[in-house]
Design an enzyme around this catalytic site. Structure first.
Site: not given
Ligand code: PLP
Ligand code: COI
Length: 339
Positions: A183, A219, A80
């Protein structure tokens, strides 16, 4: 040793001993450097500071039941971050550098890894920034990759208890053809009005709808959305949602709990028909949702009548944590252990 109350750890920055750095200069990546400083010496015209050339990741290391250190799906975070870097024209970090930096950061800060049984984890934050000086809007040719770690509890103070979410319609975190699937820091700056608004109305996080039509669910703050009905796990398919690794893992796992999976556009009205809804992410883990209020339209959707998480969300939560903490065999090959 430190005297942290591990079981009540908030999701806050906590200083640890070391971080790892690596520079991209003159067309190549340098050696990994170990630093004990919390500060970066950065050119004031660095593109990260002006034009948002910045991407980050978030993953966790867990102290397993048998004492091992368990890093969850780091390769997915690597992929990612590579997509995020390419998305805003930054130099991607090679896989070997990414892996070595995160493993080194965890190992060197092992004393900050929360003990097994506390529900806490060591959060790993890789960061890639444009460090070269530019004044025109263009990609720079120098980059800095940093990895630091910090011990954390769940993102929401409610832990695994229902949270309240507000649908925010007067700000967007991203545009349909924007950077929502990456991200990158700019998305988080753009999400602050929604976060602020939901908090000021007494809600934990904003729920963002698709920016174009405001018809579909995107989301929730820094987590993906899911709904459960008719024995099916349903999650939005949208080009402006961050592809969550937690959500991906749940989708791969729930068929083994006897659930079907649907990834498709989810219209807002469907909120009326879900038996359970929740948010998922690395920081959020799995957060059951008890109430969703549409701030502009006034409608309220309620889920938890007894103030408890729903049975399906509970099963998913327990299985995910059992794999992460090594209480159950990791048949999916998601965890890499460090000695
Ligand atoms: N959506 C957003 C905007 C996020 O910042 C995050 C955190 O990383 C997620 C979803 C969840 O992603 P992940 O499960 O890879 O942490
Ligand atoms: C994560 O879940 O890893 C995130 O990046 C959330 C964070 C923006 C607080």
């Amino acid at each position: 040793m430190n005297n942290i109350d591990w079981s009540n750890l908030p999701f806050d920055y906590y200083k640890t001993d070391y971080n790892i750095r690596c520079h991209f200069r003159e067309g190549k990546w340098g050696e990994l450097e170990v630093s004990s400083s919390e500060y970066l010496n950065l050119h004031m015209a660095a593109t990260a500071l002006h034009y948002g050339q910045e991407a980050f990741e978030g993953m966790k290391a867990f102290r397993g039941k048998n004492g091992d250190i368990r890093i969850f799906r780091w390769e997915e975070n690597f992929k990612r971050m590579e997509r995020s870097a390419r998305g805003i024209f930054m130099e991607p970090v090679p896989k070997e550098i990414f892996r070595e930096a995160i493993f080194k950061a965890v190992k060197l800060n092992e004393r900050w890894l929360p003990p097994y049984g506390t529900g806490a984890a060591l959060y790993i934050r890789p960061l890639l920034i444009g460090s070269g000086a530019e004044i025109g809007v263009k990609p720079t040719d120098e980059y800095l990759f940093v990895v630091f770690v910090t011990p954390v509890g769940p993102y929401f103070k409610e832990g695994f208890n229902p949270i309240k979410i507000a649908i925010v319609r007067d700000s967007d975190r991203t545009a349909p053809l924007g950077t929502g699937m990456f991200k990158v820091g700019g998305n988080y700056a753009a999400s602050l009005p929604g976060i602020k608004k939901s908090k000021s109305e007494g809600y934990t996080q904003p729920l963002y709808l698709d920016a174009k039509e405001k018809k579909y669910i995107d989301e929730i703050g820094a987590a993906n959305f899911f709904g459960i009905k008719n024995n099916t796990y349903i999650t939005p398919d949208s080009s402006s949602v961050l592809p969550s690794i937690t959500n991906k893992s749940i989708m791969e796992m729930v068929p083994d709990l006897g659930l079907k999976v649907e990834k498709r556009p989810v219209p807002v009205e469907e909120l009326d028909s879900f038996e359970e809804v929740g948010a998922c992410g690395t920081a959020a883990i799995i957060a059951p949702i008890g109430e969703i209020k549409d701030l502009n339209e006034g409608h309220t959707y309620t889920y938890s009548k007894d103030g408890k998480p729903g049975p399906v969300s509970t099963k998913i939560y327990k299985k995910l944590l059992a794999i992460q903490y090594g209480e159950e065999e990791d048949t999916y090959g998601w965890v890499e252990s460090l000695e």
